[in-house]
Design a protein around this motif. Sequence first.
Motif, mmCIF file in Angstrom:
data_model
loop_
_atom_site.group_PDB
_atom_site.id
_atom_site.type_symbol
_atom_site.label_atom_id
_atom_site.label_comp_id
_atom_site.label_asym_id
_atom_site.label_seq_id
_atom_site.Cartn_x
_atom_site.Cartn_y
_atom_site.Cartn_z
ATOM 1 N N HIS A 91 54.797 46.805 27.083
ATOM 2 C CA HIS A 91 53.296 46.531 26.888
ATOM 3 C C HIS A 91 52.383 47.379 27.658
ATOM 4 O O HIS A 91 51.316 47.460 27.337
ATOM 5 C CB HIS A 91 53.279 44.825 27.385
ATOM 6 C CG HIS A 91 54.050 44.030 26.546
ATOM 7 N ND1 HIS A 91 54.027 42.710 26.806
ATOM 8 C CD2 HIS A 91 54.407 44.086 25.169
ATOM 9 C CE1 HIS A 91 54.733 42.056 25.605
ATOM 10 N NE2 HIS A 91 54.904 42.911 24.686
ATOM 11 N N GLU A 96 58.075 44.233 29.318
ATOM 12 C CA GLU A 96 56.964 44.297 30.294
ATOM 13 C C GLU A 96 56.494 45.969 30.442
ATOM 14 O O GLU A 96 55.295 46.139 30.243
ATOM 15 C CB GLU A 96 57.438 44.092 31.699
ATOM 16 C CG GLU A 96 56.534 43.966 32.702
ATOM 17 C CD GLU A 96 56.883 43.476 33.951
ATOM 18 O OE1 GLU A 96 56.117 43.763 35.156
ATOM 19 O OE2 GLU A 96 58.295 43.273 34.300
ATOM 20 N N LEU A 153 54.139 32.511 27.885
ATOM 21 C CA LEU A 153 53.385 33.515 27.546
ATOM 22 C C LEU A 153 52.311 34.420 28.474
ATOM 23 O O LEU A 153 51.845 35.381 28.130
ATOM 24 C CB LEU A 153 52.419 33.083 26.115
ATOM 25 C CG LEU A 153 53.227 32.690 25.030
ATOM 26 C CD1 LEU A 153 52.145 32.070 23.992
ATOM 27 C CD2 LEU A 153 53.989 33.682 24.542
ATOM 28 N N THR A 154 52.199 33.900 29.501
ATOM 29 C CA THR A 154 51.290 34.285 30.512
ATOM 30 C C THR A 154 52.290 34.962 31.681
ATOM 31 O O THR A 154 51.600 35.622 32.603
ATOM 32 C CB THR A 154 50.353 33.291 31.309
ATOM 33 O OG1 THR A 154 51.537 32.282 31.858
ATOM 34 C CG2 THR A 154 49.802 32.276 30.143
ATOM 35 N N VAL A 155 53.380 35.042 31.936
ATOM 36 C CA VAL A 155 54.112 35.707 32.652
ATOM 37 C C VAL A 155 54.845 37.063 32.134
ATOM 38 O O VAL A 155 55.270 36.917 30.947
ATOM 39 C CB VAL A 155 55.335 35.066 33.337
ATOM 40 C CG1 VAL A 155 54.684 33.762 34.370
ATOM 41 C CG2 VAL A 155 56.291 34.129 32.241
ATOM 42 N N PRO A 156 54.621 38.126 32.832
ATOM 43 C CA PRO A 156 55.175 39.369 32.024
ATOM 44 C C PRO A 156 56.778 39.687 32.204
ATOM 45 O O PRO A 156 57.334 40.532 31.551
ATOM 46 C CB PRO A 156 54.504 40.428 32.995
ATOM 47 C CG PRO A 156 54.257 39.672 34.376
ATOM 48 C CD PRO A 156 54.188 38.383 34.276
ATOM 49 N N ALA A 213 59.049 28.986 33.654
ATOM 50 C CA ALA A 213 58.052 29.930 33.756
ATOM 51 C C ALA A 213 57.172 30.074 35.497
ATOM 52 O O ALA A 213 56.859 31.069 35.718
ATOM 53 C CB ALA A 213 56.814 29.323 32.908
ATOM 54 N N GLU A 214 57.277 28.843 35.913
ATOM 55 C CA GLU A 214 56.775 28.913 37.468
ATOM 56 C C GLU A 214 57.549 29.702 38.317
ATOM 57 O O GLU A 214 57.092 30.437 39.128
ATOM 58 C CB GLU A 214 56.683 27.372 37.918
ATOM 59 C CG GLU A 214 56.505 27.254 39.473
ATOM 60 C CD GLU A 214 55.061 27.806 39.699
ATOM 61 O OE1 GLU A 214 54.995 28.260 40.649
ATOM 62 O OE2 GLU A 214 54.065 27.939 38.916
ATOM 63 N N ARG A 237 56.647 33.298 37.709
ATOM 64 C CA ARG A 237 55.473 33.595 37.961
ATOM 65 C C ARG A 237 55.560 33.670 39.690
ATOM 66 O O ARG A 237 54.941 34.510 40.037
ATOM 67 C CB ARG A 237 54.486 32.520 37.734
ATOM 68 C CG ARG A 237 53.104 32.763 38.226
ATOM 69 C CD ARG A 237 52.071 31.574 38.024
ATOM 70 N NE ARG A 237 52.242 31.037 36.685
ATOM 71 C CZ ARG A 237 51.689 31.766 35.523
ATOM 72 N NH1 ARG A 237 51.091 32.773 35.667
ATOM 73 N NH2 ARG A 237 51.871 31.001 34.246
ATOM 74 N N ASN A 252 56.413 26.703 25.175
ATOM 75 C CA ASN A 252 55.566 26.095 26.441
ATOM 76 C C ASN A 252 54.623 27.512 26.836
ATOM 77 O O ASN A 252 55.074 28.723 27.065
ATOM 78 C CB ASN A 252 56.341 26.352 27.804
ATOM 79 C CG ASN A 252 55.644 25.661 29.011
ATOM 80 O OD1 ASN A 252 54.612 26.089 29.305
ATOM 81 N ND2 ASN A 252 56.176 24.494 29.557
ATOM 82 N N PRO A 253 53.312 27.155 26.777
ATOM 83 C CA PRO A 253 52.121 28.429 26.762
ATOM 84 C C PRO A 253 52.275 29.262 27.781
ATOM 85 O O PRO A 253 52.161 30.325 28.071
ATOM 86 C CB PRO A 253 50.890 27.735 26.503
ATOM 87 C CG PRO A 253 51.181 26.334 26.826
ATOM 88 C CD PRO A 253 52.540 25.890 26.423
ATOM 89 N N ALA A 254 52.852 28.545 28.987
ATOM 90 C CA ALA A 254 52.986 29.213 30.334
ATOM 91 C C ALA A 254 53.924 30.446 30.157
ATOM 92 O O ALA A 254 53.770 31.272 30.952
ATOM 93 C CB ALA A 254 53.594 28.355 31.354
#
Length: 329
Positions: A121, A118, A272-275, A245-246, A249, A268-270
Amino acid sequence: MQKILVARPIFPDVIERLKQHFEVDWNNGEVLSAEELTRRLADKDGALTAGDPVGAAVLAAAPRLRVVSNMAVGYNNFDMAAFNASNVLGTNTPDVLNESTADFGWALMMAAARRVTESEHWLRAGKWQKWAYDGFLGTDVYGSTLGVIGMGRIGQALARRARGFNMQVIYHNRSRVAPEIEAELNAQYVSKTELLKRADHVVLVLPYTKDNHHTIGAAELAQMKPTATLTNIARGGIVDDAALAEALRAKRIAAAGLDVYEGEPNLNPALLTVPNVVLTPHIASATESTRRAMANLAADNLIAALGEGPNAGRPANPINPDVIGKARA
Protein backbone atom coordinates in the motif's frame (compact mmCIF):
# COMPACT_ATOMS: atom_id res chain seq x y z
CA MET A 1 -37.59 -37.37 -9.68
CA GLN A 2 -36.65 -36.10 -6.25
CA LYS A 3 -36.21 -32.35 -6.02
CA ILE A 4 -33.16 -30.51 -4.71
CA LEU A 5 -32.11 -26.90 -4.29
CA VAL A 6 -28.55 -25.79 -5.04
CA ALA A 7 -28.50 -22.59 -3.03
CA ARG A 8 -25.35 -21.01 -4.45
CA PRO A 9 -23.67 -20.63 -7.84
CA ILE A 10 -21.30 -23.58 -8.40
CA PHE A 11 -19.57 -25.17 -11.39
CA PRO A 12 -22.10 -25.84 -14.20
CA ASP A 13 -20.71 -29.33 -14.83
CA VAL A 14 -21.55 -30.27 -11.22
CA ILE A 15 -25.10 -29.06 -11.83
CA GLU A 16 -25.26 -31.30 -14.90
CA ARG A 17 -24.16 -34.25 -12.75
CA LEU A 18 -26.91 -33.52 -10.26
CA LYS A 19 -29.50 -33.23 -13.04
CA GLN A 20 -28.86 -36.88 -13.89
CA HIS A 21 -30.33 -37.78 -10.50
CA PHE A 22 -32.65 -34.96 -9.46
CA GLU A 23 -34.92 -32.17 -10.55
CA VAL A 24 -32.59 -29.26 -9.77
CA ASP A 25 -33.60 -25.78 -8.66
CA TRP A 26 -30.34 -23.84 -9.05
CA ASN A 27 -29.76 -20.40 -7.62
CA ASN A 28 -27.14 -19.05 -10.01
CA GLY A 29 -27.39 -15.50 -8.69
CA GLU A 30 -26.99 -13.56 -5.46
CA VAL A 31 -27.11 -15.15 -2.02
CA LEU A 32 -30.66 -16.09 -1.11
CA SER A 33 -32.36 -14.24 1.71
CA ALA A 34 -33.61 -16.34 4.61
CA GLU A 35 -37.16 -15.90 3.35
CA GLU A 36 -36.31 -16.95 -0.22
CA LEU A 37 -34.25 -19.92 0.97
CA THR A 38 -37.19 -21.06 3.09
CA ARG A 39 -39.65 -20.63 0.22
CA ARG A 40 -37.53 -22.55 -2.29
CA LEU A 41 -36.85 -25.42 0.11
CA ALA A 42 -40.54 -25.96 0.87
CA ASP A 43 -40.99 -28.78 -1.69
CA LYS A 44 -37.40 -30.11 -1.78
CA ASP A 45 -36.01 -33.48 -0.73
CA GLY A 46 -32.43 -32.24 -0.45
CA ALA A 47 -30.24 -29.17 -0.69
CA LEU A 48 -26.65 -28.21 -1.44
CA THR A 49 -25.54 -25.16 0.51
CA ALA A 50 -22.32 -23.21 1.00
CA GLY A 51 -22.62 -21.48 4.35
CA ASP A 52 -26.33 -20.67 4.07
CA PRO A 53 -27.97 -20.71 7.53
CA VAL A 54 -30.34 -23.64 8.01
CA GLY A 55 -32.19 -23.73 11.31
CA ALA A 56 -35.37 -24.97 12.91
CA ALA A 57 -37.69 -22.57 11.06
CA VAL A 58 -36.28 -23.55 7.67
CA LEU A 59 -36.56 -27.26 8.45
CA ALA A 60 -40.12 -26.88 9.75
CA ALA A 61 -41.15 -25.18 6.50
CA ALA A 62 -39.63 -27.97 4.37
CA PRO A 63 -41.37 -31.20 5.45
CA ARG A 64 -39.88 -33.28 2.62
CA LEU A 65 -36.29 -32.22 3.27
CA ARG A 66 -34.10 -35.21 4.24
CA VAL A 67 -30.53 -34.01 3.72
CA VAL A 68 -28.57 -30.77 3.46
CA SER A 69 -25.10 -31.08 1.94
CA ASN A 70 -22.72 -28.28 2.95
CA MET A 71 -19.94 -27.37 0.52
CA ALA A 72 -17.52 -26.66 3.37
CA VAL A 73 -15.78 -28.39 6.25
CA GLY A 74 -17.29 -26.11 8.89
CA TYR A 75 -21.02 -26.37 9.50
CA ASN A 76 -21.75 -23.71 12.09
CA ASN A 77 -24.39 -22.48 9.61
CA PHE A 78 -26.41 -25.59 10.53
CA ASP A 79 -28.48 -25.74 13.71
CA MET A 80 -27.52 -29.33 14.47
CA ALA A 81 -29.95 -29.61 17.38
CA ALA A 82 -32.76 -28.85 14.93
CA PHE A 83 -31.32 -31.28 12.36
CA ASN A 84 -31.22 -34.05 14.96
CA ALA A 85 -34.70 -33.28 16.30
CA SER A 86 -36.10 -33.45 12.76
CA ASN A 87 -33.99 -36.46 11.67
CA VAL A 88 -32.53 -34.42 8.83
CA LEU A 89 -29.05 -35.46 7.76
CA GLY A 90 -26.26 -32.91 7.35
CA THR A 91 -23.03 -33.55 5.44
CA ASN A 92 -19.80 -31.63 4.86
CA THR A 93 -16.64 -31.80 2.73
CA PRO A 94 -13.57 -32.57 4.88
CA ASP A 95 -10.06 -33.52 3.71
CA VAL A 96 -10.23 -32.27 0.11
CA LEU A 97 -9.22 -28.75 1.14
CA ASN A 98 -6.58 -29.49 3.77
CA GLU A 99 -3.50 -28.66 1.74
CA SER A 100 -4.78 -25.61 -0.11
CA THR A 101 -6.09 -24.12 3.14
CA ALA A 102 -2.79 -24.83 4.91
CA ASP A 103 -0.92 -23.20 2.00
CA PHE A 104 -3.07 -20.11 2.35
CA GLY A 105 -2.69 -19.99 6.11
CA TRP A 106 1.06 -20.05 5.61
CA ALA A 107 0.82 -17.28 3.03
CA LEU A 108 -1.24 -15.10 5.39
CA MET A 109 1.18 -15.71 8.25
CA MET A 110 4.17 -14.83 6.07
CA ALA A 111 2.46 -11.73 4.70
CA ALA A 112 1.61 -10.52 8.19
CA ALA A 113 5.07 -11.27 9.58
CA ARG A 114 6.87 -9.51 6.71
CA ARG A 115 4.39 -6.63 6.38
CA VAL A 116 3.64 -7.42 2.74
CA THR A 117 0.25 -5.69 2.49
CA GLU A 118 1.34 -2.66 4.48
CA SER A 119 4.44 -2.11 2.35
CA GLU A 120 2.56 -2.67 -0.91
CA HIS A 121 0.00 0.00 0.00
CA TRP A 122 2.86 2.37 0.84
CA LEU A 123 4.54 1.65 -2.51
CA ARG A 124 1.33 2.09 -4.49
CA ALA A 125 0.79 5.44 -2.79
CA GLY A 126 4.04 6.65 -4.37
CA LYS A 127 5.91 6.95 -1.07
CA TRP A 128 8.95 4.84 -2.01
CA GLN A 129 11.74 7.34 -2.64
CA LYS A 130 14.79 5.63 -1.14
CA TRP A 131 15.99 2.51 0.66
CA ALA A 132 16.06 2.68 4.45
CA TYR A 133 17.70 0.27 6.89
CA ASP A 134 14.61 0.35 9.11
CA GLY A 135 12.01 0.26 6.34
CA PHE A 136 9.15 -2.13 7.18
CA LEU A 137 11.09 -4.28 9.62
CA GLY A 138 9.11 -7.45 10.17
CA THR A 139 9.30 -10.65 12.17
CA ASP A 140 11.33 -13.74 11.24
CA VAL A 141 9.49 -16.93 10.45
CA TYR A 142 12.45 -19.27 9.94
CA GLY A 143 13.67 -20.64 13.27
CA SER A 144 10.74 -19.17 15.24
CA THR A 145 7.98 -20.83 17.27
CA LEU A 146 4.68 -21.74 15.60
CA GLY A 147 1.64 -22.05 17.86
CA VAL A 148 -1.29 -23.94 16.33
CA ILE A 149 -4.66 -23.78 18.08
CA GLY A 150 -6.71 -26.62 16.63
CA MET A 151 -4.52 -29.57 15.62
CA GLY A 152 -6.95 -31.24 13.24
CA ARG A 153 -6.27 -32.13 9.62
CA ILE A 154 -5.44 -28.57 8.54
CA GLY A 155 -3.50 -27.81 11.71
CA GLN A 156 -1.37 -30.87 11.10
CA ALA A 157 -0.80 -29.81 7.49
CA LEU A 158 0.43 -26.43 8.77
CA ALA A 159 2.75 -28.12 11.26
CA ARG A 160 4.30 -30.22 8.48
CA ARG A 161 5.16 -27.04 6.59
CA ALA A 162 6.95 -25.73 9.68
CA ARG A 163 9.64 -28.38 9.32
CA GLY A 164 11.01 -26.67 6.22
CA PHE A 165 11.31 -23.45 8.21
CA ASN A 166 13.11 -25.10 11.14
CA MET A 167 10.34 -23.96 13.48
CA GLN A 168 9.49 -25.25 16.92
CA VAL A 169 5.84 -26.35 16.89
CA ILE A 170 3.61 -26.10 19.93
CA TYR A 171 -0.12 -26.69 19.85
CA HIS A 172 -3.28 -26.57 21.89
CA ASN A 173 -6.31 -28.68 21.14
CA ARG A 174 -9.45 -29.89 22.86
CA SER A 175 -7.51 -33.14 23.39
CA ARG A 176 -3.98 -34.26 22.61
CA VAL A 177 -3.38 -35.88 19.25
CA ALA A 178 -1.94 -39.38 19.09
CA PRO A 179 1.71 -39.75 20.20
CA GLU A 180 2.76 -40.93 16.76
CA ILE A 181 1.32 -37.75 15.19
CA GLU A 182 3.13 -35.59 17.76
CA ALA A 183 6.34 -37.44 16.92
CA GLU A 184 5.82 -37.04 13.17
CA LEU A 185 5.18 -33.31 13.53
CA ASN A 186 7.73 -32.81 16.31
CA ALA A 187 4.93 -30.92 18.06
CA GLN A 188 4.55 -30.28 21.79
CA TYR A 189 1.14 -30.07 23.49
CA VAL A 190 0.81 -27.04 25.78
CA SER A 191 -1.94 -25.09 27.51
CA LYS A 192 -3.51 -22.21 25.62
CA THR A 193 -1.92 -19.74 28.02
CA GLU A 194 1.55 -21.18 27.48
CA LEU A 195 1.06 -21.22 23.71
CA LEU A 196 0.05 -17.57 23.63
CA LYS A 197 3.05 -16.57 25.74
CA ARG A 198 5.63 -18.60 23.80
CA ALA A 199 4.53 -18.52 20.16
CA ASP A 200 5.97 -16.07 17.67
CA HIS A 201 3.19 -16.90 15.23
CA VAL A 202 -0.25 -18.09 16.38
CA VAL A 203 -2.50 -19.74 13.78
CA LEU A 204 -6.15 -20.58 14.48
CA VAL A 205 -7.55 -23.70 12.82
CA LEU A 206 -10.38 -24.78 15.14
CA PRO A 207 -14.10 -25.16 14.38
CA TYR A 208 -16.55 -22.53 15.54
CA THR A 209 -18.76 -23.58 18.43
CA LYS A 210 -20.44 -21.67 21.23
CA ASP A 211 -17.61 -22.78 23.51
CA ASN A 212 -15.02 -21.45 21.04
CA HIS A 213 -16.65 -18.04 20.65
CA HIS A 214 -13.97 -15.37 21.20
CA THR A 215 -11.28 -17.93 21.95
CA ILE A 216 -9.01 -14.98 21.25
CA GLY A 217 -10.16 -11.79 22.94
CA ALA A 218 -8.54 -8.86 24.70
CA ALA A 219 -7.22 -10.99 27.58
CA GLU A 220 -5.63 -13.52 25.23
CA LEU A 221 -4.11 -10.85 22.99
CA ALA A 222 -2.54 -9.27 26.08
CA GLN A 223 -0.74 -12.57 26.77
CA MET A 224 0.96 -12.64 23.35
CA LYS A 225 4.38 -11.25 22.59
CA PRO A 226 4.40 -7.70 21.18
CA THR A 227 6.38 -9.13 18.25
CA ALA A 228 3.91 -11.95 17.59
CA THR A 229 1.44 -12.40 14.74
CA LEU A 230 -2.05 -13.90 14.75
CA THR A 231 -3.55 -15.69 11.73
CA ASN A 232 -7.19 -16.81 11.54
CA ILE A 233 -8.18 -19.24 8.78
CA ALA A 234 -10.81 -20.98 10.94
CA ARG A 235 -14.13 -19.18 11.37
CA GLY A 236 -15.31 -15.73 12.26
CA GLY A 237 -16.34 -15.36 15.88
CA ILE A 238 -13.34 -17.31 17.16
CA VAL A 239 -11.57 -13.93 17.37
CA ASP A 240 -13.05 -10.84 18.96
CA ASP A 241 -12.46 -8.61 15.93
CA ALA A 242 -12.99 -5.37 17.86
CA ALA A 243 -10.43 -6.38 20.49
CA LEU A 244 -8.00 -7.44 17.77
CA ALA A 245 -8.30 -4.11 15.93
CA GLU A 246 -7.56 -2.29 19.17
CA ALA A 247 -4.56 -4.54 19.94
CA LEU A 248 -3.17 -3.94 16.45
CA ARG A 249 -3.67 -0.19 16.75
CA ALA A 250 -1.91 -0.14 20.13
CA LYS A 251 0.87 -2.45 18.80
CA ARG A 252 0.17 -4.96 21.56
CA ILE A 253 0.87 -7.55 18.86
CA ALA A 254 2.85 -6.93 15.70
CA ALA A 255 0.41 -7.97 12.98
CA ALA A 256 -2.46 -10.24 11.98
CA GLY A 257 -3.69 -12.10 8.93
CA LEU A 258 -7.45 -12.69 8.64
CA ASP A 259 -9.47 -14.68 6.12
CA VAL A 260 -12.65 -14.93 8.24
CA TYR A 261 -14.65 -12.41 10.25
CA GLU A 262 -17.54 -12.00 12.64
CA GLY A 263 -20.70 -11.36 10.62
CA GLU A 264 -18.99 -11.81 7.26
CA PRO A 265 -19.26 -10.60 4.54
CA ASN A 266 -19.58 -7.56 6.78
CA LEU A 267 -16.56 -6.86 8.93
CA ASN A 268 -15.68 -4.61 11.81
CA PRO A 269 -14.79 -1.25 10.19
CA ALA A 270 -11.99 -0.75 12.70
CA LEU A 271 -10.04 -3.49 10.91
CA LEU A 272 -9.94 -1.31 7.81
CA THR A 273 -8.23 1.51 9.70
CA VAL A 274 -5.19 -0.36 11.02
CA PRO A 275 -2.26 -0.91 8.64
CA ASN A 276 -0.73 -3.99 10.30
CA VAL A 277 -3.37 -6.50 9.23
CA VAL A 278 -3.70 -8.57 6.05
CA LEU A 279 -7.36 -9.00 5.04
CA THR A 280 -8.70 -11.54 2.53
CA PRO A 281 -12.34 -12.45 1.73
CA HIS A 282 -12.63 -16.08 2.99
CA ILE A 283 -10.59 -17.59 0.15
CA ALA A 284 -8.32 -20.07 1.94
CA SER A 285 -9.68 -22.98 -0.12
CA ALA A 286 -9.92 -20.97 -3.33
CA THR A 287 -7.96 -22.94 -5.87
CA GLU A 288 -9.86 -24.32 -8.85
CA SER A 289 -8.93 -27.93 -8.14
CA THR A 290 -9.90 -27.67 -4.47
CA ARG A 291 -13.19 -25.87 -5.03
CA ARG A 292 -14.09 -28.41 -7.74
CA ALA A 293 -13.28 -31.23 -5.33
CA MET A 294 -15.48 -29.61 -2.66
CA ALA A 295 -18.38 -29.15 -5.08
CA ASN A 296 -18.15 -32.72 -6.35
CA LEU A 297 -17.91 -34.16 -2.84
CA ALA A 298 -20.96 -32.13 -1.78
CA ALA A 299 -22.79 -33.52 -4.83
CA ASP A 300 -21.60 -37.08 -4.02
CA ASN A 301 -22.94 -36.74 -0.48
CA LEU A 302 -26.31 -35.56 -1.76
CA ILE A 303 -26.59 -38.32 -4.36
CA ALA A 304 -25.66 -41.00 -1.83
CA ALA A 305 -27.99 -39.65 0.85
CA LEU A 306 -31.04 -39.61 -1.45
CA GLY A 307 -30.09 -42.65 -3.51
CA GLU A 308 -31.54 -46.13 -3.64
CA GLY A 309 -30.04 -49.57 -3.05
CA PRO A 310 -28.24 -51.23 -0.13
CA ASN A 311 -26.17 -48.16 0.74
CA ALA A 312 -29.00 -45.66 0.38
CA GLY A 313 -28.87 -42.81 2.82
CA ARG A 314 -25.22 -43.39 3.72
CA PRO A 315 -23.06 -40.59 2.30
CA ALA A 316 -19.32 -40.56 2.92
CA ASN A 317 -19.34 -37.50 5.19
CA PRO A 318 -22.34 -37.42 7.54
CA ILE A 319 -22.21 -34.84 10.32
CA ASN A 320 -24.97 -36.49 12.37
CA PRO A 321 -24.90 -40.18 11.38
CA ASP A 322 -27.27 -41.15 14.20
CA VAL A 323 -30.24 -39.96 12.12
CA ILE A 324 -29.44 -42.26 9.19
CA GLY A 325 -32.32 -44.67 8.64
CA LYS A 326 -34.74 -42.71 10.79
CA ALA A 327 -37.94 -41.27 9.34
CA ARG A 328 -38.21 -37.50 9.03
CA ALA A 329 -39.75 -36.22 12.24
